[in-house]
Scaffold this motif. Sequence first.
Motif, PDB file in Angstrom:
ATOM      1  N   SER A  66     -18.745  -8.954  42.967  1.00 56.88           N
ATOM      2  CA  SER A  66     -18.593  -9.621  41.849  1.00 56.88           C
ATOM      3  C   SER A  66     -19.807  -9.661  40.800  1.00 56.88           C
ATOM      4  O   SER A  66     -19.638 -10.175  39.817  1.00 56.88           O
ATOM      5  N   MET A  67     -20.914  -9.071  41.247  1.00 57.44           N
ATOM      6  CA  MET A  67     -21.815  -8.935  40.321  1.00 57.44           C
ATOM      7  C   MET A  67     -21.843  -8.121  39.137  1.00 57.44           C
ATOM      8  O   MET A  67     -21.219  -7.042  39.490  1.00 57.44           O
ATOM      9  N   THR A  68     -21.830  -8.458  37.990  1.00 62.42           N
ATOM     10  CA  THR A  68     -21.803  -7.690  36.897  1.00 62.42           C
ATOM     11  C   THR A  68     -23.326  -7.305  36.290  1.00 62.42           C
ATOM     12  O   THR A  68     -24.237  -7.970  36.584  1.00 62.42           O
ATOM     13  N   GLU A  69     -23.293  -6.538  35.224  1.00 61.29           N
ATOM     14  CA  GLU A  69     -24.638  -6.291  34.736  1.00 61.29           C
ATOM     15  C   GLU A  69     -25.174  -7.234  33.857  1.00 61.29           C
ATOM     16  O   GLU A  69     -26.302  -7.489  34.228  1.00 61.29           O
ATOM     17  N   GLU A  70     -24.167  -8.082  33.206  1.00 59.95           N
ATOM     18  CA  GLU A  70     -24.511  -9.028  32.447  1.00 59.95           C
ATOM     19  C   GLU A  70     -24.966 -10.226  33.355  1.00 59.95           C
ATOM     20  O   GLU A  70     -26.309 -10.996  32.890  1.00 59.95           O
ATOM     21  N   LYS A  71     -24.413 -10.453  34.471  1.00 58.40           N
ATOM     22  CA  LYS A  71     -24.879 -11.684  35.483  1.00 58.40           C
ATOM     23  C   LYS A  71     -26.553 -11.133  35.941  1.00 58.40           C
ATOM     24  O   LYS A  71     -27.058 -12.145  36.058  1.00 58.40           O
ATOM     25  N   TRP A  72     -26.204 -10.013  36.344  1.00 54.89           N
ATOM     26  CA  TRP A  72     -27.680  -9.452  37.097  1.00 54.89           C
ATOM     27  C   TRP A  72     -28.959  -9.659  36.057  1.00 54.89           C
ATOM     28  O   TRP A  72     -29.926 -10.198  36.277  1.00 54.89           O
ATOM     29  N   LYS A  73     -28.618  -9.260  34.805  1.00 55.47           N
ATOM     30  CA  LYS A  73     -29.807  -9.394  33.772  1.00 55.47           C
ATOM     31  C   LYS A  73     -30.221 -10.912  33.255  1.00 55.47           C
ATOM     32  O   LYS A  73     -31.304 -11.214  33.224  1.00 55.47           O
ATOM     33  N   TYR A 113     -24.600  -0.524  44.508  1.00 58.47           N
ATOM     34  CA  TYR A 113     -24.966  -1.717  44.483  1.00 58.47           C
ATOM     35  C   TYR A 113     -26.316  -1.787  45.345  1.00 58.47           C
ATOM     36  O   TYR A 113     -26.329  -1.019  46.178  1.00 58.47           O
ATOM     37  N   LYS A 114     -27.384  -2.723  44.884  1.00 59.15           N
ATOM     38  CA  LYS A 114     -28.554  -2.632  45.447  1.00 59.15           C
ATOM     39  C   LYS A 114     -28.598  -3.085  46.971  1.00 59.15           C
ATOM     40  O   LYS A 114     -27.936  -4.061  47.212  1.00 59.15           O
ATOM     41  N   VAL A 115     -29.437  -2.737  47.891  1.00 54.71           N
ATOM     42  CA  VAL A 115     -29.466  -3.016  49.124  1.00 54.71           C
ATOM     43  C   VAL A 115     -30.765  -3.581  49.190  1.00 54.71           C
ATOM     44  O   VAL A 115     -30.892  -4.487  49.986  1.00 54.71           O
TER      45      VAL A 115
END
Length: 184
Positions: A66-73, A113-115
Amino acid sequence: MKKQLIGFFLVLLTVFTSSLRADGLNPDVQKKVEALMQQARDWAAAPEIRDAVLAQNKQTPEEFASMTEEKWKALPAMHPFVHALTVNPAAKFLKQKKTDAVSEAFVSDAKGYKVAFLSKTTSWSHQGKPKHEVPMSGKTWQGRLEIDQSSGMQQLQFSVPVLDGDKPIGSLVIGIALSALTAP
């Protein structure tokens, strides 16, 4: 003072451009990159990296999907979600292997996705981008010299596949500082 500053920048520009040719890196610098790529292939084959990617490919946690680029930033570097990716066994392995030449390193699963990583990356997923897709085809990718947004350093990135046997299951991206590439 102004003349000294201009002189300093001219020296920097000369050093930088002497490491490049019109078609990319000069042969000596490219040899250094290729030696570092071989090291990265060895890292990608380590059980700590391979097993972490296999586990995440088998069951992607909901918060990852459910992670998005916007949430990540928007997440701070010390947010528990981000921090967990810097202290897991794969991240600890990367930290153990890191040298002064490595400006960044991160592992992605099959979906991009990042590990694990050394520090928070600019993007959450590199799916659809050559730095992830080329290794997912079993090949090595090499980028161009750039200023990395997350580290602020001038670097060159390359990536290698994380393999399970002969099958690509993820990617390992390494950023190498320009200063390490141009050092004698």
